[in-house]
Structures are given as structure tokens and as C-alpha cells.
Scaffold this active site. Structure first.
Site, PDB file in Angstrom:
ATOM      1  N   ARG A 186       8.197  -5.827 -25.001  1.00  0.00           N
ATOM      2  CA  ARG A 186       8.735  -6.741 -23.984  1.00  0.00           C
ATOM      3  C   ARG A 186       8.629  -8.180 -24.491  1.00  0.00           C
ATOM      4  NH1 ARG A 186       6.128  -4.722 -18.374  1.00  0.00           N
ATOM      5  NH2 ARG A 186       7.482  -6.344 -17.564  1.00  0.00           N
ATOM      6  N   ASP A 223      -1.515  -2.407 -12.420  1.00  0.00           N
ATOM      7  CA  ASP A 223      -1.240  -3.786 -12.828  1.00  0.00           C
ATOM      8  C   ASP A 223      -2.281  -4.780 -12.312  1.00  0.00           C
ATOM      9  OD1 ASP A 223       0.924  -2.698 -14.024  1.00  0.00           O
ATOM     10  OD2 ASP A 223       2.430  -3.955 -13.039  1.00  0.00           O
ATOM     11  N   GLU A 246      13.746   0.757 -14.622  1.00  0.00           N
ATOM     12  CA  GLU A 246      12.992   1.933 -15.073  1.00  0.00           C
ATOM     13  C   GLU A 246      13.927   3.004 -15.630  1.00  0.00           C
ATOM     14  OE1 GLU A 246      12.126  -0.008 -12.722  1.00  0.00           O
ATOM     15  OE2 GLU A 246       9.965   0.068 -12.316  1.00  0.00           O
ATOM     16  N   LYS A 288       3.306   3.937  -9.512  1.00  0.00           N
ATOM     17  CA  LYS A 288       3.524   2.629 -10.137  1.00  0.00           C
ATOM     18  C   LYS A 288       3.312   1.487  -9.145  1.00  0.00           C
ATOM     19  CE  LYS A 288       6.388   0.513 -13.592  1.00  0.00           C
ATOM     20  NZ  LYS A 288       6.728  -0.817 -13.177  1.00  0.00           N
ATOM     21  N   HIS A 323       9.693   5.226  -9.646  1.00  0.00           N
ATOM     22  CA  HIS A 323       9.044   5.283  -8.331  1.00  0.00           C
ATOM     23  C   HIS A 323      10.017   5.057  -7.182  1.00  0.00           C
ATOM     24  CE1 HIS A 323       8.507   0.665  -8.516  1.00  0.00           C
ATOM     25  NE2 HIS A 323       9.202   1.035  -9.555  1.00  0.00           N
ATOM     26  N   ARG A 324      10.962   4.148  -7.364  1.00  0.00           N
ATOM     27  CA  ARG A 324      11.861   3.806  -6.252  1.00  0.00           C
ATOM     28  C   ARG A 324      12.827   4.950  -5.931  1.00  0.00           C
ATOM     29  NH1 ARG A 324      10.062  -0.457  -4.578  1.00  0.00           N
ATOM     30  NH2 ARG A 324       9.279  -2.056  -5.968  1.00  0.00           N
ATOM     31  N   ASP A 326      15.780  -4.579  -5.781  1.00  0.00           N
ATOM     32  CA  ASP A 326      14.940  -3.384  -5.598  1.00  0.00           C
ATOM     33  C   ASP A 326      15.177  -2.735  -4.239  1.00  0.00           C
ATOM     34  OD1 ASP A 326      13.949  -3.737  -8.081  1.00  0.00           O
ATOM     35  OD2 ASP A 326      11.963  -4.448  -7.470  1.00  0.00           O
ATOM     36  N   LYS A 339       2.707  -6.598  -5.225  1.00  0.00           N
ATOM     37  CA  LYS A 339       2.193  -6.706  -6.594  1.00  0.00           C
ATOM     38  C   LYS A 339       2.346  -8.127  -7.116  1.00  0.00           C
ATOM     39  CE  LYS A 339       4.584  -5.416 -10.121  1.00  0.00           C
ATOM     40  NZ  LYS A 339       5.333  -4.637 -11.113  1.00  0.00           N
ATOM     41  N   ASN A 358       0.627  -2.523 -19.027  1.00  0.00           N
ATOM     42  CA  ASN A 358       2.066  -2.795 -19.027  1.00  0.00           C
ATOM     43  C   ASN A 358       2.406  -3.811 -17.937  1.00  0.00           C
ATOM     44  OD1 ASN A 358       4.708  -2.627 -19.823  1.00  0.00           O
ATOM     45  ND2 ASN A 358       5.137  -0.697 -18.766  1.00  0.00           N
TER      46      ASN A 358
END
Ligand code: DC
Length: 681
Positions: free
Chosen positions: A143, A66, A368, A442, A414-415, A340, A39, A113
Site C-alpha cells: 500500500r 486495526d 476488498e 474486519k 465483510h460488507r 460503503d 474505526k 494492515n
């Protein structure tokens, strides 16, 4: 017959939201996988292509929310972007025209987002003085962006906050930037502010070197490195002193490299690296599109996994993971550089021979979800002992005999969903339930499809539901909906008989016992493709044509031929695929999948079925007489129940379900409830 089973995508927008996905115990993952693009790289490259004169060809771009908002914004600015044969052709913006276009109203740009779109576009459009507004979803308006706006204002940009000071939405007013002295920007809130300046300021570097000074300790340095490496690729060479001072040389100009290949996402790769290492077997798993030359920080996960004992060979642009022949060992590691991917280490730690401690991961608490707390809680459900501190987590392996089946809460993260899919490789063969599996959208919408495409397990571990009943009982619709709800594949065995009959009839072959060898031979020569509702036979779409009453009658004839049934036997058996299968048809529960966990037999009476069929035909514009339909159905029931080969009758152990007075939704609900009652969760 070649057969491509239809496995319903879990993430297609037309699909029901599925509350959970049950993963049976999986033995191994092997084969070759191409993962979706990074991404961070995708959105940077899109902007760089738009700012570089001439044509750029982009391969392997991530297709996600995104990147979509970035593409939409660039198109709105006038960028010509076309999809050609699986790649994107982007013609750079005419920057002089963009700067000189005067607008009565600001150009509205909506950025969802996507921080990777909001921050760099704000900087680039301020540098170009484009009159526009930049907004996003509600969360985007919470944000911060003040540090970036302050930096741009130092250079003369005119930017106004439309709602709250310091946050989007923003309005950029036409103005010219004047660069004379150094620009200062904070580096300890988000590294994206620095990235945004680095991407935008080469546009105004004609007359002066531009110096960017970072105030405070710069966080997420690997992401700034991605920016610097991509700038280099697009002809802008930035010098830096430590992580404090960055200089854009006077006269810098973007130059497209022509072709750009987006690397696979290194964080997404961590799940497949771990899966390859945890597999029981010998076959390797190869990840293509990511390797030694990666510019992503999370590629360092490879070192961490190796430290635990994973066998990983790095090519320039690929990774080969061979199942670890020895149990993994625990590690003690500072994971600040791979926040991550480090979540994946937690799951690997459950399989190790000694405890693992991951340190300096305070940022997990503000992602998240509170990822330290969430990982600890969900690992405990699997049977692990986990201790957490402010910015660390200690994970004890789960001893053999102590694994527990668990229903994993994913916290819209998602993770967490992707990490816990790996628990299905546990040595005790416990299944795992993932709640709200679609949250993977995501960053990796097809995660589960990709996972199951590589996953192997003994077929008896793959659940099967068989659904049967007389003609027009609604079994096909029911089976397909149940499959969708569970994320399972769907086998429409009647379609196979219909296709065989249709094909044989087209060739003028009589559907009789004397010709059964010839018809059975035809079966082995057919090439079949099931894509959701679409059925393609030898390249021709037959979805509609095989549904006719005439083909149904012909199918009834060929299905009475023993050699044809035999020819279709293996084909049907081989559709048993992860994560599960719903099979509809005559002998599914008796001959093809006698070990199926749930067998349903619909028993709606002939007159109800005739009325339904009548309504269906009328709604499609066909003329039909109810009495004729009823007579037909009764005749067919009689023939089907009395024939010697595969007669119509409930399989042993089948649950009889009279759906005469139930809607299809109610019937689906009843079957799902029955299925759930048999599940261990
Ligand atoms: O379910 P359907 O109407 O599409 O099935 C077409 C014919 O094939 C029907 O006469 C039943 C027969 N059939 C069969 O004998 N065995 C199966 N597994 C599926 C269908």
C-alpha cells in the site's frame, strides 16, 4: 426459572471456522442496538489522546484488529493505557522525553494492515523525530505511502524505505523538523496522507503557521472532515480554503477534552437502518450512539434511505427506524459521498417497487473485491435483474414469486456478508446462506450475533436438530459440536434436570413423587445462565459439580416426576432461537420439538459406552472399574427405557446412528451431511 440461552459466538477465536451460515426467513428486526464504534474515529482519537498531555477517558472504542495494532504501538512508545470499567484511560505521552530518548536500535512498531495507524503514526513519529521502524502484514507493504513521505521530507524528516521505494516498511531516523514554507501533499490517491499531516504537524507549529497545500483533487472529503472535527475537539483549530489549503495556526497545542465518546460506526448502521425499514411489523428499531450530530460521512445514508421511503427519526445521538408501511421506491443517486453504505441501498432496491440506479461508484471496483461485479452476481442469484457499468449499477426489484433461495459468495468482503443478511427479510420467506460469514470480523466481529438478537420470526421457521441416545452415548459432545459448526444455539436439556436435582438435594428435599410440587416450584425460582461451557445457577458456577455420577442419578429421579417435566417444558421450548438450535436430551424430538427437521438417536452398545466412560474417568484422574461402569450403564438403560414418564426411546422419525465405531469427528460429519441433505441450498 430465568434462562439465558447460550448462542455460540460465530467469531470467537477458539471456534471452528464455519464454512457457511444459514439464515432462516426473518420477519422483522426491532429493539435497541448499540453498534460498535467507528474505526476511523477510534484510531484518530487514540493517537490524539496519546499526543495530548494529561488523562483522557475514551468510551465505546471499536475493538478490532486495526485498533489493536494502534494500541500496541502507542504502548510500545510508552503510553499508559488502561482498561477500567469498559472504558480506556489514556495518559498522554511525555513528548519531550520521547524526542530526546536516544536509541541504539530503532523501536520496532508493527501495524498489521491498518492504514489508519500506519499513515498518521509515520507523520507523528517523524515530527517527533523518534527513531523507529514501521512495518505491517504483506498487504500493508503493497500500500503506497510515498506521497506522505515526500511531504514529510520537505520539512526535514529523515525517512528511509527498508524494502521497496514508496512502500512500508519504513525507518524513521532522529531529526528535527523545520517548518518555514508551505507543505505540499497529493490528495487524489488517499486522503489519509492529508489526515496524517493534519494530525502530526500541530506538534511542530510552535513558531510558525503551517500551511498544507493539496495537490490534485482531494478524494474522500468526509474523512478529512472527521479529522478536522476531532482536531477541533482536541484544541487545534484549522482554517481551510476550499479543499485546497489548510492552515495550522502558530502555537497550536493539543488539549484533551477529558472524556471522549466514540460514535457508532455509520457504515455498520446502514444494515440496521435497512433492516428496520424492511421489517414486516410495527415495532421500531433504535440505534444508539449515532445520530444527527454524527461527524461521519456515511450518516448521509439516512437521506438516501429516506428517499426510498424509509421512516427514520434522527435524534442527536440516536436513530429510530419504523418499518415502512408502504413498499420502498427506487431511486437514482450519485453515491460518491457514501461509497460503503451505498452497497446497502442495492439490497433495499431488491424490495422496492421500481428500479434503482447508483452512480459515481467507480471506487467499488478497487475495494476488498470488485464490489460492483460482486453485488450484481449475488443479487442475480436471489432472482434480481442487475445491469452494471464502469461506475454505476442498476438494480431491478425482485417481484413477489421470483425470489430464490441462494448461497451468497462473500469474496472475503465483510460488507457483502452484512448486506446479504438483509435478504433474509424477503417477503417470500426464502432462507439465505452466507458463505464464509466470519469475514465480517474486519469491522464488525459480532455482526450476526447482533443481527439475531434483534431478529424476530415465527418459531416454526427456526430450524431445530434433536439429538438423543442413552447415557454416555456422546450425545452432549455431538450436539454441542454440531451447534458450533452451524452457528446454532445449543440446548443441553439434561443439564436442566441435573441442576434441578442438585438444587433440590442441596435443600434436603427428597426427589420423590410426594415432593414433586415443591421441586417444580423450585424450577421457577432458579436463575440460570449458560455461557458457552459455563453454567451459573443463582450466581454460583455449577458446570463441574452437576456432571458427577451422583447428580446424574439424582437427575434421573427428578426427570421421572411429571410436574418437574412440565415446569421445564416452556423453558426448553423458548430456547428455540435464531438462527437455529441443536437440542440434546430425552424427549426433545417427541415432546419439546416434535416438528424438528432432523432427529438423531445414537445407538452405541453399552459395552462401548462403558469403555468410553472408563477412559474419560481415568484421564481425569478418577479411579473406576470397567465392570462396575458397565453394570451401572445397563441398569440405567433398563430403568430409563422401562419408565412410564418419558422413557428412553427413539422419537418418531429419528435417524438411528450407531456411533460405536465412529470417532466424534466422524459422527459430527455424518450428522452435518444428513442435515445438509435436508437443506434447500
Ligand atoms: O443427559 P444427562 O445424562 O445429562 O441427563 C440427566 C438425566 O436426565 C438422565 O437420567 C436423563 C434425564 N433427562 C430427561 O429425562 N429428559 C431430558 N430431556 C434430558 C435428560
Amino acid at each position: 426459572m430465568k434462562f439465558i440461552a447460550s448462542i455460540h459466538r460465530l467469531t470467537t477465536p477458539f471456534m471452528f471456522s464455519i464454512p457457511h451460515l444459514d439464515l432462516p426467513s426473518i420477519q422483522s428486526l426491532d429493539g435497541v442496538v448499540q453498534l460498535p464504534g467507528s474505526k476511523s474515529i477510534s484510531n484518530r482519537v487514540l493517537l490524539l489522546c496519546a499526543l495530548s498531555p494529561g488523562l483522557s477517558v475514551v468510551h465505546d472504542l471499536l475493538d478490532s484488529d486495526d485498533t489493536q495494532v494502534m494500541l500496541d504501538a502507542l504502548r510500545a512508545l510508552g503510553c499508559d493505557i488502561n482498561e477500567v470499567n469498559n472504558h480506556l484511560e489514556i495518559t498522554g505521552l511525555d513528548l519531550d522525553r520521547l524526542k530526546s530518548t536516544s536509541r541504539t536500535e530503532p523501536l520496532p512498531l508493527f501495524l498489521g494492515n491498518a492504514g489508519t495507524a500506519m499513515r498518521p503514526l509515520t507523520a507523528a513519529l517523524a515530527a517527533l523525530g523518534v527513531h523507529c521502524t514501521l512495518s505491517g502484514v504483506a498487504r500493508m507493504h503493497e500500500r503506497p505511502i510515498e506521497d506522505l513521505v515526500d511531504a514529510l521530507r520537505q520539512l526535514g524528516a529523515q525517512i528511509e524505505y527498508s524494502q521497496n521505494e514508496g512502500f512500508p516498511p519504513l525507518q524513521i531516523l532522529p531529526s528535527r523538523m523545520s517548518v518555514k514554507s508551505a507543505v505540499r501533499v497529493r490528495g487524489d490517491v488517499s486522503s489519509q496522507f492529508l489526515t496524517a499531516l493534519l494530525l502530526a504537524l500541530p506538534l511542530v507549529s510552535q513558531d510558525h503557521d503551517i500551511v498544507i497545500e493539496v495537490v490534485g483533487e482531494l478524494i474522500s472529503k468526509p474523512y478529512v472532515l472527521i479529522t478536522l472535527k476531532l482536531l477541533d475537539q482536541f484544541g487545534v483549530h484549522i482554517s481551510r480554503t476550499d479543499w485546497q489549503c489548510f492552515t495550522i495556526p502558530k502555537g497550536s497545542q493539543y488539549r484533551s477534552p477529558g472524556e471522549v465518546y466514540i460514535e457508532a460506526d455509520a457504515s455498520s448502521a446502514s444494515y440496521f437502518i435497512a433492516a428496520g425499514a424492511l421489517s414486516q411489523g410495527h415495532l421500531p428499531l433504535k440505534i444508539e450512539g449515532l445520530g444527527r450530530d454524527s461527524i461521519q460521512g456515511d450518516i448521509e445514508f439516512v437521506k438516501a434511505a429516506r428517499a426510498m421511503g424509509a421512516d427514520i427519526q434522527e435524534g442527536a445521538n440516536s436513530l429510530l427506524i419504523t418499518p415502512s408501511q408502504q413498499q420502498l421506491t427506487g431511486i437514482d443517486l450519485d453515491c460518491n459521498h457514501i461509497p460503503d453504505a451505498a452497497m446497502t441501498l442495492v439490497i433495499m432496491a431488491l424490495f422496492a417497487s421500481s428500479p434503482t440506479t447508483l452512480r459515481n461508484i467507480g471506487s467499488w471496483r478497487v475495494k476488498e473485491t470488485d464490489r460492483i461485479k460482486a453485488m450484481a452476481q449475488e443479487c442475480a442469484k436471489l432472482g434480481a435483474q442487475v445491469t452494471e457499468g464502469d461506475d454505476w449499477i442498476e438494480v431491478h426489484p425482485i417481484p413477489l414469486g421470483h425470489w430464490r433461495r441462494a448461497s451468497i459468495h462473500t469474496y472475503d468482503d465483510h460488507r457483502i456478508a452484512m448486506c446479504f443478511a438483509l435478504a433474509s427479510l424477503n417477503p417470500q420467506h426464502c432462507p439465505v446462506r452466507i458463505l464464509d460469514p466470519r469475514c465480517v470480523g474486519k469491522t464488525f466481529p459480532d455482526f450476526f450475533e447482533t443481527f439475531f438478537a434483534l431478529a424476530k420470526t415465527p418459531s416454526e421457521r427456526i430450524p431445530v436438530i434433536c439429538i438423543d441416545g442413552p447415557t454416555a452415548s456422546g450425545k452432549g459432545t455431538l450436539a454441542s459440536l454440531v451447534a458450533q459448526q452451524l452457528g446454532y444455539g445449543y440446548l443441553d436439556s439434561g443439564a436442566l434436570y441435573r441442576i434441578t436435582a442438585w438444587h433440590a438435594s442441596n435443600l434436603g428435599i427428597a426427589l420423590t413423587l410426594e415432593h414433586q410440587t415443591q421441586i417444580a416450584q423450585l424450577v421457577s425460582e432458579l436463575s440460570l445462565q449458560f455461557e458457552g461451557e459455563r453454567i451459573v445457577v443463582n450466581g454460583q458456577e455449577v458446570s463441574e459439580v452437576i456432571r458427577s455420577e451422583a447428580v446424574g442419578m439424582a437427575a434421573s429421579q427428578v426427570s421421572a416426576l411429571p410436574l418437574v417435566r412440565q415446569a421445564l417444558f416452556d423453558l426448553q421450548r423458548n430456547t428455540r432461537r435464531l438462527p437455529g438450535l441443536v437440542a440434546d436430551g430425552r424427549d426433545m424430538g417427541s415432546v419439546i420439538f416434535p416438528d424438528a427437521e432432523l432427529k438423531i438417536y445414537l445407538t452405541a452398545d453399552a459395552s462401548t459406552r462403558a469403555k468410553r466412560r472408563h477412559k474419560q474417568l481415568i484421564s481425569k484422574g478418577f479411579s473406576a472399574k470397567l465392570e462396575d461402569l458397565l453394570a451401572d450403564l445397563e441398569a440405567r438403560d433398563l430403568r430409563d427405557t422401562q419408565r412410564t414418564v418419558a422413557p428412553l426411546k427413539p422419537a418418531v422419525g429419528a435417524m438411528l446412528l450407531d456411533n460405536a465405531h465412529l470417532s466424534i469427528e466422524e459422527t459430527v460429519e455424518m450428522v452435518l451431511t444428513q442435515w445438509q441433505s435436508k437443506q434447500p441450498f
